[in-house]
Design an enzyme around this catalytic site. Structure first.
Site, PDB file in Angstrom:
ATOM      1  N   ASP A 194      23.345 -29.854   4.083  1.00 26.84           N
ATOM      2  CA  ASP A 194      24.502 -28.982   4.225  1.00 26.84           C
ATOM      3  C   ASP A 194      24.057 -27.828   5.109  1.00 26.84           C
ATOM      4  OD1 ASP A 194      26.586 -27.246   4.051  1.00 26.84           O
ATOM      5  OD2 ASP A 194      26.536 -27.029   1.871  1.00 26.84           O
ATOM      6  N   ASN A 253      26.104 -25.774   6.700  1.00 23.18           N
ATOM      7  CA  ASN A 253      27.040 -24.641   6.586  1.00 23.18           C
ATOM      8  C   ASN A 253      27.475 -24.100   7.941  1.00 23.18           C
ATOM      9  OD1 ASN A 253      28.041 -23.864   3.958  1.00 23.18           O
ATOM     10  ND2 ASN A 253      25.903 -23.578   3.348  1.00 23.18           N
ATOM     11  N   HIS A 300      31.943 -31.528  -1.662  1.00 16.62           N
ATOM     12  CA  HIS A 300      31.480 -32.209  -0.452  1.00 16.62           C
ATOM     13  C   HIS A 300      31.598 -33.720  -0.634  1.00 16.62           C
ATOM     14  CE1 HIS A 300      29.238 -28.820   1.646  1.00 16.62           C
ATOM     15  NE2 HIS A 300      29.469 -28.300   0.444  1.00 16.62           N
ATOM     16  N   GLU A 357      22.012 -28.274  -3.259  1.00 16.14           N
ATOM     17  CA  GLU A 357      22.645 -27.522  -4.345  1.00 16.14           C
ATOM     18  C   GLU A 357      22.569 -28.290  -5.665  1.00 16.14           C
ATOM     19  OE1 GLU A 357      25.926 -24.203  -4.365  1.00 16.14           O
ATOM     20  OE2 GLU A 357      26.560 -25.767  -2.982  1.00 16.14           O
ATOM     21  N   ASN A 401      26.749 -29.842  -5.506  1.00 16.49           N
ATOM     22  CA  ASN A 401      27.372 -28.716  -6.205  1.00 16.49           C
ATOM     23  C   ASN A 401      27.031 -28.775  -7.697  1.00 16.49           C
ATOM     24  OD1 ASN A 401      28.832 -26.358  -6.454  1.00 16.49           O
ATOM     25  ND2 ASN A 401      30.818 -27.376  -6.562  1.00 16.49           N
TER      26      ASN A 401
END
Length: 267
Positions: free
Chosen positions: A156, A158, A256, A40, A14
């Site tokens: 990730d 998702n 996360h 990310e 992130n």
């Protein structure tokens, strides 16, 4: 194969700069993975230069998004790869910085570590349709890749695959990340394509302890109202060498948690 374990971590950061302010470099130095896959990273080449080219003695390899402050993936490694593949051949999604593959090939073995960030569809129908396009394009890529080499894809994804993989599964059946079409795609990847969900290979029945992402709303983390969105997906010969997993929750570097798996081989 050798005697030492190959330690592989995956984390949606992130924002790599944000995660750095929260101590992720010190944690990497302490845990000493062979590779760490980040998603990310939310950075460009100029942001990385002179700052994040290496972390804790690991050399970084990146796929940046064209859009600033968006997406982006990396693999940091202590082993020099024989090749680095940036993007998987999709014009739409390669522009978003979602795939970097490090190859560690020898005469005896072809093996890759991949960091991949799947699109989220939670912002609305337009991005959900983009997510479906990504899944449609990515499946045949994985099929082709598996025909020629072993690999571990960290990322990730998702998608929470089953009811065990999120706390409030009943309330999320019509929400992105737990839609029937997304879950069916995961089932296909694990059956027809023949990849192995390594965490579930090691921990087939766990529920609450498996979560790797929590919303920033409504005290989700404090109440452990989470989702399992972060995966190691491996070809069967590699998955059979997985020995132990851990999800680190003592410190928070992002929304996360990092997931680490140790495999019984070395590079």
């Amino acid at each position: 194969m050798g005697k030492s374990l190959f330690k592989l971590t995956s984390l949606n950061a992130n924002g790599i700069r944000s995660a750095a302010t929260k101590g992720v470099e010190a944690w990497i130095a302490k845990t000493r993975p062979d590779c760490i896959c980040l998603q990310e990273v939310k950075a460009q080449a100029e942001d990385v230069e002179g700052r994040f080219e290496e972390m804790a003695g690991l050399k970084g390899h990146f796929h940046f998004a064209q859009k600033k402050g968006y997406s982006g993936v990396a693999v940091y490694t202590k082993h020099a790869p024989s090749d680095v593949i940036v993007g998987f051949g999709s014009g739409e999604f390669d522009a978003e910085g979602r795939y970097v593959e490090l190859r560690f090939d020898t005469p005896a073995r072809k093996f890759s570590v991949i960091s991949c960030y799947f699109p989220s569809g939670s912002s609305g129908e337009e991005r959900q349709q983009a997510k479906f396009r990504f899944l449609d394009a990515f499946d045949p890529h994985l099929v082709r890749l598996k025909q020629g080499r072993d690999f571990i894809l960290c990322g990730d994804v998702n998608i929470a695959h089953s009811e065990r993989d999120l706390k409030n599964w009943k309330g999320n059946r019509k929400n992105s990340g737990f839609l029937p079409e997304e879950r069916a795609w995961m089932t296909k990847i694990l059956s027809e394509t023949g990849l192995v969900d390594v965490y579930r290979h090691l921990k087939p029945e766990t529920t609450e302890e498996c979560y790797t992402w929590w919303s920033n709303r409504g005290q989700a983390y404090a109440k452990n109202v989470g989702w399992r969105l972060d995966y190691h997906l491996a070809t069967p010969p590699v998955a059979q060498l997985a020995r132990q997993e851990s999800i680190y929750k003592t410190e928070r570097f992002s929304d996360h948690a990092p997931i680490t798996v140790e495999y019984d081989f070395n590079l």
